[in-house]
Scaffold this active site. Structure first.
Site, PDB file in Angstrom:
ATOM      1  NE  ARG A  83      -2.605  -2.141   8.382  1.00 43.74           N
ATOM      2  CZ  ARG A  83      -2.336  -2.452   7.107  1.00 43.74           C
ATOM      3  NH1 ARG A  83      -2.467  -3.696   6.701  1.00 43.74           N
ATOM      4  NH2 ARG A  83      -1.961  -1.522   6.251  1.00 43.74           N
ATOM      5  NE  ARG A  86      -5.505   7.634  11.405  1.00 46.76           N
ATOM      6  CZ  ARG A  86      -4.803   6.880  10.569  1.00 46.76           C
ATOM      7  NH1 ARG A  86      -5.355   6.437   9.460  1.00 46.76           N
ATOM      8  NH2 ARG A  86      -3.554   6.579  10.834  1.00 46.76           N
ATOM      9  CD  GLN A 127       0.489   7.920   7.578  1.00 46.16           C
ATOM     10  OE1 GLN A 127      -0.019   8.661   8.411  1.00 46.16           O
ATOM     11  NE2 GLN A 127      -0.145   6.886   7.049  1.00 46.16           N
ATOM     12  CB  SER A 168       5.183   9.580  11.795  1.00 44.07           C
ATOM     13  OG  SER A 168       4.304   9.628  10.688  1.00 44.07           O
ATOM     14  CE  LYS A 175      -3.043   0.529   3.520  1.00 41.63           C
ATOM     15  NZ  LYS A 175      -3.059   1.847   4.185  1.00 41.63           N
ATOM     16  CB  SER A 176       3.825   2.268   1.997  1.00 43.45           C
ATOM     17  OG  SER A 176       3.253   2.139   3.264  1.00 43.45           O
ATOM     18  CG  ASP A 223       0.685  -0.162   9.327  1.00 44.89           C
ATOM     19  OD1 ASP A 223       0.322   0.645  10.193  1.00 44.89           O
ATOM     20  OD2 ASP A 223       1.014   0.169   8.175  1.00 44.89           O
ATOM     21  N   GLY A 245      -5.074   7.694   5.635  1.00 43.44           N
ATOM     22  CA  GLY A 245      -4.182   8.641   6.308  1.00 43.44           C
ATOM     23  C   GLY A 245      -2.947   8.935   5.479  1.00 43.44           C
TER      24      GLY A 245
HETATM   25  C1  S3P Z   1       2.597   4.611   6.302  1.00 48.69           C
HETATM   26  C2  S3P Z   1       3.197   4.877   7.485  1.00 48.69           C
HETATM   27  C3  S3P Z   1       2.713   4.376   8.779  1.00 48.69           C
HETATM   28  C4  S3P Z   1       1.670   3.298   8.620  1.00 48.69           C
HETATM   29  C5  S3P Z   1       0.695   3.591   7.534  1.00 48.69           C
HETATM   30  C6  S3P Z   1       1.394   3.772   6.209  1.00 48.69           C
HETATM   31  C7  S3P Z   1       3.179   5.167   5.064  1.00 48.69           C
HETATM   32  O1  S3P Z   1       2.140   5.448   9.486  1.00 48.69           O
HETATM   33  O2  S3P Z   1       0.983   3.092   9.843  1.00 48.69           O
HETATM   34  O3  S3P Z   1      -0.234   2.517   7.410  1.00 48.69           O
HETATM   35  O4  S3P Z   1       2.834   4.684   3.961  1.00 48.69           O
HETATM   36  O5  S3P Z   1       4.001   6.083   5.165  1.00 48.69           O
HETATM   37  P1  S3P Z   1       3.039   6.356  10.458  1.00 48.69           P
HETATM   38  O6  S3P Z   1       4.246   6.680   9.693  1.00 48.69           O
HETATM   39  O7  S3P Z   1       2.236   7.556  10.783  1.00 48.69           O
HETATM   40  O8  S3P Z   1       3.328   5.484  11.643  1.00 48.69           O
END
Ligand code: S3P
Length: 443
Positions: free
Chosen positions: A395, A130, A176, A174, A29-30, A322, A102
């Site tokens: 999940r 969130r 993200q 994080s 997904k990422s 995750d 997110g």
């Molecule tokens: C992700 C980072 C993670 C993860 C999310 C996907 C990403 O979040 O939990 O499902 O693709 O960068 P955090 O970086 O906020 O922990």
């Protein structure tokens, strides 16, 4: 895109069953999100294979179409992006709706902060609860003109702004946030320097390099200079280790299980689940290790093994962030006590994953104690059954599906529609491997 939310899918899982087969779970997904984002900003035609056709990554895809990018889906898992160039995105006609995702929202906030047009980012009811200050505050310090709804939630409103060079020390580990700031820094005139408290997934840095864009990382520091161009490339998306995690755990807790998982991404910043399961005594073999699209990939074979409870090393938390819902099921089936600490981030995921899992474990008769930043779980010989509310968290739903392999009574899981955000086809694949799972609409 429809903004109507549905909550009515119910998973019913018979106790017992098997877990055998040779499978490939859907794409990461990422990496799928980032492929759309960077492909859209690149010059030329980017081709993607193994793309995750889940609702989250499709929300990102739609957002870029809404900004004028020509993105085609010629076959399952294939995406062709006619890049608009670093300065080629167009103002969207309406707010960009990002559903449950997110990652879409936080990364887009950075990418859009230095654009010449205004934009608004919205999401579903879960995403609207969130925390978003974690991206808007650093973006403001970088000079962005960005505002949130009261309380620090989306919609995020972004207005055009010039971003001068800056330096930011991130308070949370994080990816993200890190990726949001890296994407913002593409539009900075000069260098941006970011410091993370602990390593977390580095797909953005790797993929930028794959697009020929220099990113310097050493230790916990990332440095990137804006104003460059991205060159289109081909991206082979590995299978998502976060989706593989349900089968890794399922096979580890199910006597007689033997499953091969193909083409799984084993980026060192994502393999906490493998490290923790191995610490618990899991029987996981790497059959073949190779590289795909700048990411390490492997075929993994997992067989049943009696697991033991462990104290989870805190340095593994960002690397398995995750996968904890699935790991909690492993802990519930292990001999002895498992202790997790340093994982307060779990409270701000698609649900409060510590509390939602604890409530579900209680239904199955698993003794546990919740702490502010983790949980203590007492392993059981067998799990009970009952009705579990996933609170719309994909999940959680998939983790309790696997728990049925060790249950003595049926498990019913409510509010499973969001499984489609990350793992379309989960129910079919789980059934194919031997789980007694049926899916119905709530009456
Ligand atoms: C992700 C980072 C993670 C993860 C999310 C996907 C990403 O979040 O939990 O499902 O693709 O960068 P955090 O970086 O906020 O922990």
């Amino acid at each position: 895109m429809s903004q109507q939310e549905q909550h009515d899918l119910v998973f019913s899982v018979n106790p017992g069953g098997a877990l055998c087969g040779d499978i490939r779970v859907p794409g990461d997904k990422s990496i799928s999100h980032r492929a759309i984002m960077l492909g859209s900003l690149a010059d030329g035609l980017t081709t993607v294979e193994g793309f995750l056709e889940g609702e989250d990554s499709l929300a990102t895809l739609q957002a870029f179409r809404d900004m004028g990018v020509d993105i085609q889906r010629p076959a399952p898992g294939k995406v062709v992006i006619q890049g608009a160039g670093i300065d080629g995105l167009k103002a969207p006609a309406a707010p960009l709706y990002l559903g449950n995702s997110g990652t879409s929202m936080r990364l887009l906030a950075g990418l859009l902060a230095g654009q010449r047009f205004a934009s608004v980012l919205t999401g579903d009811s879960s995403l609207s609860k969130r925390p978003m200050r974690r991206v808007t505050e650093p973006l403001k310090t970088m000079g962005a003109n960005i505002t949130l709804r009261e309380g620090g939630f989306c919609p995020i409103e972004i207005r055009p702004s010039a971003l001068p060079p800056s330096e930011y020390v991130m308070p949370v580990a994080s990816a993200q946030v890190n990726s949001c700031l890296i994407l913002a820094s593409l539009n900075v005139e000069g260098e941006t320097r970011l410091l993370e408290p602990a390593p977390c997934r580095d797909h953005t840095e790797r993929m930028l390099r794959g697009f020929g864009y220099p990113v310097l990382s050493s230790g916990n520091e990332v440095r990137i200079r804006g104003g460059g161009r991205l060159h289109a490339c081909h991206i082979d998306v590995p299978a998502d280790i976060s989706s593989a995690a349900f089968f890794l755990v399922g096979a580890s807790i199910c006597p007689g299980a033997d499953i091969v998982l193909r083409h799984v991404g084993i980026n060192p910043t994502r393999i906490g689940v493998l490290n923790i399961l191995k610490l618990m005594g899991a029987n996981i073999d790497t059959l073949r290790e190779y590289e795909a699209g700048g990411e390490p990939v492997a075929d993994l074979r997992v067989r049943y093994a009696p697991l033991k409870g462990v104290r989870i090393p805190e340095d593994q938390v960002p690397l398995a962030i995750d996968e904890f819902p699935a790991l909690f099921i492993a802990a519930a089936c292990a001999e002895g006590t498992t202790v997790l600490s340093g994982a307060e981030e779990l409270r701000v995921k698609e649900s409060d994953r510590i509390q939602t899992m604890a409530d579900g474990l209680a239904v199955l008769g698993v003794k546990h104690a919740v702490t502010p930043d983790g949980i203590v779980i007492e392993g059981q010989r067998a799990l009970g059954g009952g009705v579990i509310n996933s609170h719309g968290d994909h999940r959680i739903a998939m983790s309790f599906t696997m728990a049925a392999l060790r249950a003595t009574a049926p498990i019913t899981i409510l509010d499973c529609n969001n499984v489609a955000t990350s793992f379309p086809g989960f129910a079919d694949l789980a059934r194919q491997c031997g789980l007694g799972l049926s899916v119905a609409h709530a009456s």
